[in-house]
Scaffold this active site. Structure first.
Site, PDB file in Angstrom:
ATOM      1  N   TYR A  42       0.821  -1.225   0.000  1.00 60.80           N
ATOM      2  CA  TYR A  42       0.000   0.000   0.000  1.00 60.80           C
ATOM      3  C   TYR A  42       0.853   1.273   0.000  1.00 60.80           C
ATOM      4  O   TYR A  42       0.323   2.369  -0.200  1.00 60.80           O
ATOM      5  CB  TYR A  42      -0.964   0.030   1.204  1.00 60.80           C
ATOM      6  CG  TYR A  42      -1.934  -1.123   1.282  1.00 60.80           C
ATOM      7  CD1 TYR A  42      -2.088  -2.029   0.226  1.00 60.80           C
ATOM      8  CD2 TYR A  42      -2.710  -1.332   2.412  1.00 60.80           C
ATOM      9  CE1 TYR A  42      -2.968  -3.098   0.309  1.00 60.80           C
ATOM     10  CE2 TYR A  42      -3.597  -2.394   2.498  1.00 60.80           C
ATOM     11  CZ  TYR A  42      -3.710  -3.279   1.443  1.00 60.80           C
ATOM     12  OH  TYR A  42      -4.585  -4.336   1.538  1.00 60.80           O
ATOM     13  N   HIS A 100       0.479 -11.752   2.110  1.00 60.98           N
ATOM     14  CA  HIS A 100      -0.567 -11.010   1.381  1.00 60.98           C
ATOM     15  C   HIS A 100      -1.285 -11.873   0.337  1.00 60.98           C
ATOM     16  O   HIS A 100      -2.505 -11.811   0.192  1.00 60.98           O
ATOM     17  CB  HIS A 100       0.078  -9.795   0.709  1.00 60.98           C
ATOM     18  CG  HIS A 100      -0.868  -8.675   0.440  1.00 60.98           C
ATOM     19  ND1 HIS A 100      -0.490  -7.355   0.477  1.00 60.98           N
ATOM     20  CD2 HIS A 100      -2.180  -8.659   0.105  1.00 60.98           C
ATOM     21  CE1 HIS A 100      -1.537  -6.595   0.192  1.00 60.98           C
ATOM     22  NE2 HIS A 100      -2.565  -7.366  -0.042  1.00 60.98           N
TER      23      HIS A 100
END
Ligand SMILES: NC(=O)c1ccc[n+]([C@@H]2O[C@H](COP(=O)([O-])OP(=O)(O)OC[C@H]3O[C@@H](n4cnc5c(N)ncnc54)[C@H](OP(=O)(O)O)[C@@H]3O)[C@@H](O)[C@H]2O)c1
Length: 271
Positions: A42, A100
């Site tokens: 991010y 992730h």
């Protein structure tokens, strides 16, 4: 802990950068959010960490999750990437560290990166460990590698258009909490006629109905918002109760819409 997380949504921070991420986390903490979800990918760990450090809420009260990106899963890169995350977050430890995405087929063996994940926990870099975007078969493989009760959560896409029923049931059977990402289908729920009709009847907003439906399935939600009004409303949604017939109407909206489906995604379970 799971009860508290179910009753209090986490703040998602995907797409939020720099000052936008800082302001969203600052507002969320002031409103009463206590779980913040970030990731290496991010590109906002520094802003998230600064907002937490600057907040009057103590670090111990905040549950911070970050995630190791797919290009950092090898033994060579994993630990260093976690240390870099901690350095950007300006923390000694996160509360939850997730893989992730599973490594693409034919890539790094699962035993290698889950071994690194466990080693990061044993080294005190994270309190809990978990996975994200794992399928039923991958959850079984992970449990055969790490043993039962090793994974706190599997974070997967869940919203009214993707109920992910079989996977949710499988995780819950193994005492793995399910965290539902993109709970608002990235804003699509706002225009849904069924959600709007239920919301109108209850004097609430369609986004709140979607979040309440997820919570009632025993799934933790992590909606993202940059707006005070939405952050407040998403928190208040945890007090909303849907009737059996309202939930059944929402159950019928599912049609397998996947918004997070990169080329390296695993072979998804069908609902
Ligand atoms: N593990 C993974 O692979 C993965 C993948 C994707 C996402 N995630 C996590 O899940 C989090 C949530 O997903 P997401 O951010 O993609 O999508 P989302 O939470 O489903 O939707 C966010 C969108 O909904 C709007 N919104 C929020 N609250 C609202 C409300 N009360 N009323 C109307 N609109 C509202 C936001 O706009 P405003 O800013 O204007 O409110 C934003 O455009 C991410 O931030 C990330 O932390 C994880």
């Amino acid at each position: 802990m799971s009860e508290a997380m179910l009753n209090n949504p986490g703040l998602g921070t995907y797409r939020l950068k720099d000052d936008v991420a800082y302001q969203a986390v600052t507002t969320a903490l002031a409103l009463g959010y206590r779980t913040i979800d970030t990731a290496q990918m991010y590109d906002n760990e520094a802003a998230v960490g600064k907002a937490i450090a600057d907040s009057p809420v103590s670090r111990e009260e905040v549950f911070v999750t970050t995630k190791v990106w797919v290009d950092q899963l090898s033994r060579e890169h994993f630990r260093r990437s976690v240390e870099q995350s901690l350095s950007r977050l300006n923390m000694n430890q996160v509360d939850l560290l997730l893989v992730h995405w599973p490594a693409p087929e034919g890539g790094i063996p699962m035993a290698e990166y889950l071994g690194e994940l466990k080693a990061a926990q044993e080294a005190g870099l994270t309190r809990h460990i978990g996975v994200s975007n794992f399928t039923i078969a991958q959850i079984d493989e992970a449990l055969s590698i790490l043993g039962p009760n090793s994974l706190l959560t599997n974070q997967v896409e869940i919203h009214p258009y993707l109920p992910n029923r079989k996977l949710v049931e499988h995780c819950q059977k193994h005492d793995i909490l399910v965290t539902g990402y993109m709970p608002l289908a990235v804003g699509r729920v706002n225009d849904d006629p069924v959600l709007n009709a239920i919301a109108e009847n209850k004097g609430v907003k369609p986004a709140q109905v979607a979040l309440a439906w997820i919570k009632q399935r025993g799934i933790i939600t992590i909606p993202s918002s940059t707006r005070h009004e939405h952050l407040h409303s998403n928190l208040a949604a945890m007090d909303l109760e849907l009737t059996v017939s309202e939930s059944a109407r929402i159950d019928r909206l599912g049609y397998g819409l996947r918004l997070a489906n990169p080329s390296f995604a695993p072979a998804w379970d069908l609902d």
